[in-house]
Enzyme design. Structure first.
Site, PDB file in Angstrom:
ATOM      1  N   LEU A  33       0.816  -1.226   0.000  1.00 50.74           N
ATOM      2  CA  LEU A  33       0.000   0.000   0.000  1.00 50.74           C
ATOM      3  C   LEU A  33       0.850   1.276   0.000  1.00 50.74           C
ATOM      4  O   LEU A  33       0.361   2.340   0.344  1.00 50.74           O
ATOM      5  CB  LEU A  33      -0.972   0.018   1.197  1.00 50.74           C
ATOM      6  N   SER A  34       2.137   1.160  -0.402  1.00 54.23           N
ATOM      7  CA  SER A  34       2.988   2.360  -0.392  1.00 54.23           C
ATOM      8  C   SER A  34       2.562   3.345  -1.474  1.00 54.23           C
ATOM      9  O   SER A  34       2.817   4.542  -1.344  1.00 54.23           O
ATOM     10  CB  SER A  34       4.463   1.987  -0.569  1.00 54.23           C
ATOM     11  N   LEU A  59       7.652  -6.550   0.281  1.00 57.59           N
ATOM     12  CA  LEU A  59       8.479  -7.665  -0.213  1.00 57.59           C
ATOM     13  C   LEU A  59       9.943  -7.540   0.206  1.00 57.59           C
ATOM     14  O   LEU A  59      10.724  -8.474   0.026  1.00 57.59           O
ATOM     15  CB  LEU A  59       8.392  -7.754  -1.739  1.00 57.59           C
ATOM     16  N   SER A 125      10.124  -2.029 -19.214  1.00 50.77           N
ATOM     17  CA  SER A 125       9.720  -0.728 -19.747  1.00 50.77           C
ATOM     18  C   SER A 125      10.471  -0.406 -21.025  1.00 50.77           C
ATOM     19  O   SER A 125      11.643  -0.803 -21.184  1.00 50.77           O
ATOM     20  CB  SER A 125      10.035   0.328 -18.689  1.00 50.77           C
ATOM     21  N   TYR A 150      15.799   4.487 -11.857  1.00 55.75           N
ATOM     22  CA  TYR A 150      14.581   3.717 -12.132  1.00 55.75           C
ATOM     23  C   TYR A 150      14.774   2.858 -13.386  1.00 55.75           C
ATOM     24  O   TYR A 150      14.541   1.653 -13.385  1.00 55.75           O
ATOM     25  CB  TYR A 150      13.366   4.645 -12.322  1.00 55.75           C
ATOM     26  N   LYS A 154      15.116  -1.531 -14.187  1.00 55.13           N
ATOM     27  CA  LYS A 154      14.423  -2.371 -15.174  1.00 55.13           C
ATOM     28  C   LYS A 154      15.447  -3.156 -16.001  1.00 55.13           C
ATOM     29  O   LYS A 154      15.262  -4.332 -16.275  1.00 55.13           O
ATOM     30  CB  LYS A 154      13.530  -1.509 -16.078  1.00 55.13           C
ATOM     31  N   TYR A 178       6.722  -2.306 -21.477  1.00 53.14           N
ATOM     32  CA  TYR A 178       5.563  -1.450 -21.725  1.00 53.14           C
ATOM     33  C   TYR A 178       6.005  -0.141 -22.335  1.00 53.14           C
ATOM     34  O   TYR A 178       6.977   0.467 -21.888  1.00 53.14           O
ATOM     35  CB  TYR A 178       4.822  -1.058 -20.436  1.00 53.14           C
ATOM     36  N   ASN A 200       3.243  12.277 -15.086  1.00 49.20           N
ATOM     37  CA  ASN A 200       2.928  11.739 -16.417  1.00 49.20           C
ATOM     38  C   ASN A 200       1.845  12.562 -17.093  1.00 49.20           C
ATOM     39  O   ASN A 200       1.022  13.206 -16.439  1.00 49.20           O
ATOM     40  CB  ASN A 200       2.508  10.266 -16.314  1.00 49.20           C
ATOM     41  N   LEU A 201       1.872  12.515 -18.404  1.00 52.44           N
ATOM     42  CA  LEU A 201       1.031  13.404 -19.211  1.00 52.44           C
ATOM     43  C   LEU A 201      -0.476  13.227 -18.973  1.00 52.44           C
ATOM     44  O   LEU A 201      -1.186  14.205 -18.708  1.00 52.44           O
ATOM     45  CB  LEU A 201       1.350  13.172 -20.696  1.00 52.44           C
ATOM     46  N   GLY A 298      15.930  14.701 -19.938  1.00 51.39           N
ATOM     47  CA  GLY A 298      15.827  13.235 -19.984  1.00 51.39           C
ATOM     48  C   GLY A 298      14.791  12.713 -20.957  1.00 51.39           C
ATOM     49  O   GLY A 298      14.716  11.506 -21.187  1.00 51.39           O
TER      50      GLY A 298
END
Ligand code: WQD
Length: 339
Positions: A33-34, A59, A125, A150, A154, A178, A200-201, A298
Site C-alpha cells: 500500500l505504499s 516484499l 519498460s 529507475y 528495469k 511497456y 505523467n502526461l 531526460g
C-alpha cells in the site's frame, strides 16, 4: 489456478487482476500500500464479483516472502509489478530504488526457484531502449545506458531474470516492455491514482480539466517532429493487462521456445503530445488549458513499438484506441472527484 500478483493494487496490477479473474484464475495479491489503497479491492470486486486474496506486506521483508511461498506452493505463476516507478525520485533517492526494485525481485525469484514449476512475468519498460536508433523499436534494439536509477532497475531486473533462468531448471520468464500505459477500466471502478502532482502526461491532463491543476505545461515544441512535440506510444491499460494474461498462458501451456523472452507492449503507433491533448478534447468536449514550456530533461524525442513479435509470437494485439484511453481516463477522474 492460483496466480500471485505483486503490486496488484497499483494501476497496471489492478487491471491485470481483473483480467485474470475474468479468465477464471484465482488471484492472490501482495501489496504494501505504499502507492495504492485497499479501496482498490472494492473496485476489483465491483467489476468481477470476486474478491482476490490480499496479503499486506513489503516484499523487502525477506522472511515474509519465504513464509508466503511456503504457504502458497500451489501457485502456477507470478506477475511481478511491485516496484517504485517515479523517474525523478529515483535520481534523488537511488538507493531506495535499488533496494525496492532489485532486492524484492531477488527475494521473489529465490523462492520461485524452490517451486516445482515457476512461471514469471516481469514489468519492464521501453525506457530500456532510451532514444532508439531506429523506429519503430524492435525487441532486438540495443539497450542503452539507463537515463535514471529507475530505468537502470528495469535493465538490471531483466538481466537478473535472464541469468536465473539459465540455471534454474524449473523457471521460465517473460519480460514485457511497456510503452506508455494510460486510460482506465471502462466501468470507472479502477484507474490511476497518482500521489501528489502527476509527473505523467495523461493524469496531468485529466487533473487540469478537473480543476486540480491550473494548466498543463507541454514540455518542448521545438523537437524534430511534425508538430514539434515529443512522440510516444500510448497503450490502453486494459490492453496492457490482457497482455499479461496471454503471456502467463504462454508459459503455463509451454508455448515458448526460450526460457526467457522479451516482448514490446505498445500499439505500434506514435502520438504527439498535441495529438493526446486533441484526443482528450474530442472525447471530453472540454478545452484544455495548456502552454508551451521548455523541454524536460531526460525526455527522448520519439518512441514507439514495433509490435510484430508481440502480435505474431505472443499472439496479443492492442485493440483499444487513444480516444478510448482518454475517454476512460476522464471518466475515472470525474468519478474520483465526484464530478
Ligand atoms: C509523455 C510525454 C513529456 C508531462 C515515463 C517514464 C517511463 C515509463 C512511462 C514507467 C513526454 C510530455 C509530460 C507534462 C508534458 N515508465 N509531458 N507535460 O516520460 O514518456 O515515460 O512513464 O513506469 O519509464 O519515463 O511519460 O507521461 O511523463 O510523458 O508535455 O506535464 O508527455 O515531455 O513527451 P514518459 P510521460
Amino acid at each position: 489456478m492460483k496466480v500471485l500478483v505483486t503490486g496488484g493494487l497499483g494501476f497496471i496490477g489492478s487491471h491485470t487482476v481483473v483480467e485474470l479473474q475474468q479468465k477464471g484464475f484465482e488471484v492472490v495479491i501482495i501489496d504494501d500500500l505504499s502507492n495504492s489503497s485497499k479501496e482498490v479491492l472494492n473496485g476489483i470486486f465491483a467489476i468481477t464479483g470476486k474478491m482476490p486474496i490480499f496479503e499486506e506486506f513489503d516484499l523487502k521483508e525477506k522472511s515474509k516472502v519465504e513464509a508466503f511461498f511456503q504457504s502458497h506452493s500451489d501457485i502456477c505463476g507470478v506477475i511481478h509489478f511491485a516496484a517504485s516507478k517515479a523517474v525523478g525520485e529515483s535520481v534523488s533517492e537511488p538507493l531506495k530504488y535499488y533496494e525496492n526494485n532489485i532486492n524484492t525481485l531477488v527475494y521473489v525469484l529465490k523462492e520461485m526457484t524452490k517451486l516445482e514449476t515457476a512461471n514469471f512475468i516481469f514489468s519492464s519498460s521501453c525506457t530500456v531502449y532510451g532514444q532508439a536508433d531506429e523506429l519503430p523499436i524492435m525487441e532486438s534494439a540495443a539497450v542503452k545506458l539507463a537515463e535514471s536509477p529507475y530505468g537502470n532497475t528495469k535493465q538490471i531486473g531483466e538481466e537478473i531474470i535472464k541469468d536465473t533462468c539459465k540455471v534454474a531448471d524449473n523457471l521460465q520468464a517473460i519480460a514485457l516492455r511497456y510503452f506508455n500505459p494510460v486510460g482506465a477500466h471502462p466501468t470507472a471502478n479502477i484507474g490511476e491514482l497518482p500521489l501528489g502532482v502527476p509527473q505523467n502526461l495523461v493524469p496531468f491532463i485529466t487533473q487540469t480539466a478537473a480543476g486540480l491543476r491550473k494548466e498543463l505545461s507541454v514540455f518542448g515544441n521545438d523537437y524534430p517532429t511534425e508538430d514539434g512535440t515529443c512522440i510516444r506510444d500510448y497503450i490502453h491499460v486494459v490492453d496492457l493487462a490482457k497482455a499479461h494474461v496471454v503471456a502467463l498462458e504462454r508459459l503455463i501451456e509451454e508455448k515458448s521456445n526460450d526460457k526467457y523472452e522479451v516482448f514490446n507492449i505498445g500499439t505500434g503507433k506514435g502520438s504527439s503530445v498535441l495529438e493526446v491533448i486533441k484526443a482528450f478534447e474530442d472525447v471530453s468536449g472540454e478545452a484544455l488549458k495548456y502552454k508551451f514550456a521548455p523541454r524536460r530533461e531526460g525526455d527522448v524525442v520519439e518512441a514507439f513499438a514495433n509490435t510484430s513479435k508481440s502480435n505474431n509470437v505472443l499472439g496479443w494485439k492492442a485493440e483499444l484506441t487513444l480516444k478510448d484511453a482518454m475517454d476512460t481516463a476522464w471518466k475515472w477522474e470525474k468519478k474520483i472527484r465526484n464530478m
